[in-house]
Scaffold this motif. Structure first.
Motif, PDB file in Angstrom:
ATOM      1  N   ILE A 127     -40.123 -18.800 -47.652  1.00 48.15           N
ATOM      2  CA  ILE A 127     -39.467 -17.575 -47.178  1.00 48.15           C
ATOM      3  C   ILE A 127     -40.034 -16.356 -47.906  1.00 48.15           C
ATOM      4  CG2 ILE A 127     -37.276 -16.305 -47.147  1.00 48.15           C
ATOM      5  CD1 ILE A 127     -35.912 -19.106 -46.718  1.00 48.15           C
ATOM      6  N   LEU A 128     -40.144 -16.443 -49.224  1.00 50.86           N
ATOM      7  CA  LEU A 128     -40.660 -15.322 -50.016  1.00 50.86           C
ATOM      8  C   LEU A 128     -42.070 -14.942 -49.587  1.00 50.86           C
ATOM      9  CD1 LEU A 128     -40.467 -13.371 -52.482  1.00 50.86           C
ATOM     10  CD2 LEU A 128     -41.436 -15.249 -53.845  1.00 50.86           C
ATOM     11  N   PHE A 129     -42.974 -15.921 -49.528  1.00 54.24           N
ATOM     12  CA  PHE A 129     -44.371 -15.616 -49.236  1.00 54.24           C
ATOM     13  C   PHE A 129     -44.589 -15.199 -47.787  1.00 54.24           C
ATOM     14  CE2 PHE A 129     -45.603 -18.535 -52.959  1.00 54.24           C
ATOM     15  CZ  PHE A 129     -45.599 -17.468 -53.845  1.00 54.24           C
ATOM     16  N   LEU A 130     -43.887 -15.813 -46.853  1.00 52.80           N
ATOM     17  CA  LEU A 130     -44.023 -15.375 -45.456  1.00 52.80           C
ATOM     18  C   LEU A 130     -43.473 -13.964 -45.289  1.00 52.80           C
ATOM     19  CD1 LEU A 130     -43.168 -18.570 -43.360  1.00 52.80           C
ATOM     20  CD2 LEU A 130     -45.418 -17.555 -43.798  1.00 52.80           C
ATOM     21  N   TYR A 131     -42.337 -13.706 -45.895  1.00 50.30           N
ATOM     22  CA  TYR A 131     -41.721 -12.379 -45.794  1.00 50.30           C
ATOM     23  C   TYR A 131     -42.628 -11.305 -46.395  1.00 50.30           C
ATOM     24  CZ  TYR A 131     -38.605  -8.470 -46.696  1.00 50.30           C
ATOM     25  OH  TYR A 131     -38.066  -7.221 -46.758  1.00 50.30           O
ATOM     26  N   THR A 132     -43.115 -11.521 -47.602  1.00 48.23           N
ATOM     27  CA  THR A 132     -43.938 -10.493 -48.238  1.00 48.23           C
ATOM     28  C   THR A 132     -45.304 -10.380 -47.555  1.00 48.23           C
ATOM     29  OG1 THR A 132     -44.661 -12.052 -49.960  1.00 48.23           O
ATOM     30  CG2 THR A 132     -42.784 -10.620 -50.482  1.00 48.23           C
ATOM     31  N   GLY A 133     -45.860 -11.503 -47.128  1.00 51.01           N
ATOM     32  CA  GLY A 133     -47.148 -11.459 -46.427  1.00 51.01           C
ATOM     33  C   GLY A 133     -47.060 -10.698 -45.119  1.00 51.01           C
ATOM     34  N   ILE A 134     -46.025 -10.978 -44.344  1.00 49.62           N
ATOM     35  CA  ILE A 134     -45.834 -10.283 -43.065  1.00 49.62           C
ATOM     36  C   ILE A 134     -45.558  -8.801 -43.313  1.00 49.62           C
ATOM     37  CG2 ILE A 134     -44.273 -10.054 -41.082  1.00 49.62           C
ATOM     38  CD1 ILE A 134     -44.028 -13.176 -41.175  1.00 49.62           C
ATOM     39  N   SER A 135     -44.742  -8.500 -44.320  1.00 49.54           N
ATOM     40  CA  SER A 135     -44.442  -7.095 -44.644  1.00 49.54           C
ATOM     41  C   SER A 135     -45.713  -6.338 -45.014  1.00 49.54           C
ATOM     42  CB  SER A 135     -43.446  -7.006 -45.800  1.00 49.54           C
ATOM     43  OG  SER A 135     -42.204  -7.530 -45.431  1.00 49.54           O
ATOM     44  N   LYS A 136     -46.580  -6.971 -45.785  1.00 51.25           N
ATOM     45  CA  LYS A 136     -47.837  -6.321 -46.181  1.00 51.25           C
ATOM     46  C   LYS A 136     -48.721  -6.059 -44.967  1.00 51.25           C
ATOM     47  CE  LYS A 136     -47.806  -8.238 -50.792  1.00 51.25           C
ATOM     48  NZ  LYS A 136     -47.665  -9.568 -51.312  1.00 51.25           N
ATOM     49  N   LEU A 137     -48.781  -7.005 -44.059  1.00 53.02           N
ATOM     50  CA  LEU A 137     -49.618  -6.815 -42.872  1.00 53.02           C
ATOM     51  C   LEU A 137     -49.032  -5.803 -41.907  1.00 53.02           C
ATOM     52  CD1 LEU A 137     -50.857 -10.452 -42.131  1.00 53.02           C
ATOM     53  CD2 LEU A 137     -52.071  -8.581 -43.275  1.00 53.02           C
ATOM     54  N   MET A 138     -47.709  -5.758 -41.817  1.00 52.33           N
ATOM     55  CA  MET A 138     -47.068  -4.790 -40.923  1.00 52.33           C
ATOM     56  C   MET A 138     -47.284  -3.364 -41.418  1.00 52.33           C
ATOM     57  SD  MET A 138     -43.558  -6.741 -39.826  1.00 52.33           S
ATOM     58  CE  MET A 138     -42.934  -5.337 -38.943  1.00 52.33           C
ATOM     59  N   GLU A 139     -47.385  -3.201 -42.705  1.00 52.87           N
ATOM     60  CA  GLU A 139     -47.629  -1.884 -43.310  1.00 52.87           C
ATOM     61  C   GLU A 139     -48.972  -1.920 -44.036  1.00 52.87           C
ATOM     62  OE1 GLU A 139     -45.637   0.807 -43.107  1.00 52.87           O
ATOM     63  OE2 GLU A 139     -44.184  -0.238 -41.857  1.00 52.87           O
ATOM     64  N   TYR A 140     -49.981  -2.468 -43.379  1.00 52.34           N
ATOM     65  CA  TYR A 140     -51.277  -2.721 -44.020  1.00 52.34           C
ATOM     66  C   TYR A 140     -51.888  -1.465 -44.637  1.00 52.34           C
ATOM     67  CZ  TYR A 140     -56.059  -4.224 -44.771  1.00 52.34           C
ATOM     68  OH  TYR A 140     -57.262  -4.499 -45.356  1.00 52.34           O
ATOM     69  N   ALA A 141     -51.880  -0.352 -43.913  1.00 53.70           N
ATOM     70  CA  ALA A 141     -52.492   0.882 -44.426  1.00 53.70           C
ATOM     71  C   ALA A 141     -51.791   1.348 -45.698  1.00 53.70           C
ATOM     72  CB  ALA A 141     -52.446   1.975 -43.360  1.00 53.70           C
ATOM     73  N   VAL A 142     -50.457   1.282 -45.702  1.00 50.58           N
ATOM     74  CA  VAL A 142     -49.687   1.684 -46.879  1.00 50.58           C
ATOM     75  C   VAL A 142     -49.962   0.724 -48.030  1.00 50.58           C
ATOM     76  CG1 VAL A 142     -47.341   1.977 -47.801  1.00 50.58           C
ATOM     77  CG2 VAL A 142     -47.886   2.770 -45.489  1.00 50.58           C
ATOM     78  N   PHE A 143     -49.965  -0.569 -47.738  1.00 56.09           N
ATOM     79  CA  PHE A 143     -50.223  -1.590 -48.752  1.00 56.09           C
ATOM     80  C   PHE A 143     -51.594  -1.378 -49.389  1.00 56.09           C
ATOM     81  CE2 PHE A 143     -51.957  -6.018 -49.427  1.00 56.09           C
ATOM     82  CZ  PHE A 143     -51.310  -6.240 -50.640  1.00 56.09           C
ATOM     83  N   LYS A 144     -52.598  -1.176 -48.565  1.00 54.32           N
ATOM     84  CA  LYS A 144     -53.965  -0.966 -49.057  1.00 54.32           C
ATOM     85  C   LYS A 144     -54.047   0.298 -49.918  1.00 54.32           C
ATOM     86  CE  LYS A 144     -58.681  -0.706 -47.308  1.00 54.32           C
ATOM     87  NZ  LYS A 144     -59.510  -0.675 -46.116  1.00 54.32           N
ATOM     88  N   GLU A 145     -53.371   1.352 -49.479  1.00 54.18           N
ATOM     89  CA  GLU A 145     -53.361   2.614 -50.220  1.00 54.18           C
ATOM     90  C   GLU A 145     -52.661   2.457 -51.578  1.00 54.18           C
ATOM     91  OE1 GLU A 145     -51.005   6.713 -49.572  1.00 54.18           O
ATOM     92  OE2 GLU A 145     -52.295   6.131 -47.890  1.00 54.18           O
ATOM     93  N   GLN A 146     -51.541   1.728 -51.593  1.00 53.17           N
ATOM     94  CA  GLN A 146     -50.806   1.517 -52.847  1.00 53.17           C
ATOM     95  C   GLN A 146     -51.635   0.709 -53.838  1.00 53.17           C
ATOM     96  OE1 GLN A 146     -47.221  -0.245 -51.286  1.00 53.17           O
ATOM     97  NE2 GLN A 146     -46.107   1.689 -51.415  1.00 53.17           N
ATOM     98  N   ILE A 147     -52.348  -0.280 -53.357  1.00 52.19           N
ATOM     99  CA  ILE A 147     -53.202  -1.081 -54.236  1.00 52.19           C
ATOM    100  C   ILE A 147     -54.325  -0.217 -54.800  1.00 52.19           C
ATOM    101  CG2 ILE A 147     -54.899  -2.954 -54.251  1.00 52.19           C
ATOM    102  CD1 ILE A 147     -53.063  -4.513 -52.503  1.00 52.19           C
ATOM    103  N   ALA A 148     -54.868   0.653 -53.968  1.00 52.35           N
ATOM    104  CA  ALA A 148     -55.963   1.520 -54.409  1.00 52.35           C
ATOM    105  C   ALA A 148     -55.511   2.520 -55.475  1.00 52.35           C
ATOM    106  CB  ALA A 148     -56.558   2.259 -53.213  1.00 52.35           C
ATOM    107  N   GLU A 149     -54.198   2.793 -55.551  1.00 51.49           N
ATOM    108  CA  GLU A 149     -53.673   3.694 -56.579  1.00 51.49           C
ATOM    109  C   GLU A 149     -53.625   3.039 -57.954  1.00 51.49           C
ATOM    110  OE1 GLU A 149     -49.984   5.654 -55.588  1.00 51.49           O
ATOM    111  OE2 GLU A 149     -50.575   5.774 -53.484  1.00 51.49           O
ATOM    112  N   SER A 150     -53.661   1.727 -57.992  1.00 53.16           N
ATOM    113  CA  SER A 150     -53.601   1.012 -59.263  1.00 53.16           C
ATOM    114  C   SER A 150     -54.959   1.045 -59.948  1.00 53.16           C
ATOM    115  CB  SER A 150     -53.193  -0.444 -59.020  1.00 53.16           C
ATOM    116  OG  SER A 150     -53.361  -1.200 -60.193  1.00 53.16           O
ATOM    117  N   PRO A 151     -54.999   1.537 -61.193  1.00 55.07           N
ATOM    118  CA  PRO A 151     -56.283   1.568 -61.895  1.00 55.07           C
ATOM    119  C   PRO A 151     -56.837   0.160 -62.143  1.00 55.07           C
ATOM    120  CG  PRO A 151     -54.492   2.236 -63.353  1.00 55.07           C
ATOM    121  CD  PRO A 151     -53.916   2.087 -61.987  1.00 55.07           C
ATOM    122  N   LEU A 152     -55.954  -0.818 -62.202  1.00 56.72           N
ATOM    123  CA  LEU A 152     -56.385  -2.202 -62.433  1.00 56.72           C
ATOM    124  C   LEU A 152     -57.013  -2.825 -61.192  1.00 56.72           C
ATOM    125  CD1 LEU A 152     -53.225  -3.467 -64.360  1.00 56.72           C
ATOM    126  CD2 LEU A 152     -55.420  -2.822 -65.352  1.00 56.72           C
TER     127      LEU A 152
END
Length: 157
Positions: A31-56
């Motif tokens: 449930i956790l991984f399907l939920y978070t995976g689907i959420s990331k793909l549904m908001e892919y542009a936002v997810f990608k942008e948030q990751i790019a903000e991380s210096p790590l």
């Protein structure tokens, strides 16, 4: 006395078999991984942008953006298939440890970064994430131990 034994049995979960506990743990991770995976793909542009903000993660943000949801789906598939469940539990444990180490690093360097977890989980504070992840690390570790015990007992038969 009978009532006290019943309460003790309920509280200690001895009424559940090891395999039932492993099934519940696997289901929680699915449930956790399907939920978070689907959420990331549904908001892919936002997810990608948030990751790019991380210096790590900035140097590998495009790779993480598509590989993390894919990994979460793959681990879910491993957990669904009984034959591969132990590998799925180990993978779940590794993912949760990696996420927790990342959160620790974020809390050390920059607490203002947005969470890129996906869904309602992203509403947790960084401390809330640490508690949440720690509970899931304990669940994964328990699942690994119980699944190994089940497999050892099956090999003895």
């Amino acid at each position: 006395m009978q009532n006290r034994n019943t309460v003790t049995r309920i509280i200690s979960f001895t009424w559940l078999s090891r395999s039932t506990i492993v099934e519940i743990i696997a289901l929680l991770f699915i449930i956790l991984f399907l939920y978070t995976g689907i959420s990331k793909l549904m908001e892919y542009a936002v997810f990608k942008e948030q990751i790019a903000e991380s210096p790590l993660l900035k140097p590998i943000a495009p790779f993480i953006a598509w590989s993390l949801p894919l990994t979460e789906f793959l681990v879910s598939a491993l957990l669904i298939i009984p034959r591969w469940r132990l590998k799925g539990l180990y993978a779940s444990l590794a993912l949760m440890i990696a996420f927790t180490v990342y959160i620790g690093a974020i809390m050390t360097f920059n607490k203002e970064l947005p969470c890129s977890c996906g869904g309602v989980i992203s509403l947790l504070s960084w401390q809330g994430h640490l508690i949440f992840n720690s509970l899931f690390i304990l669940l994964a570790f328990t699942g690994v131990l119980l699944e190994r015990q089940i497999r050892r007992s099956m090999n003895k038969i």
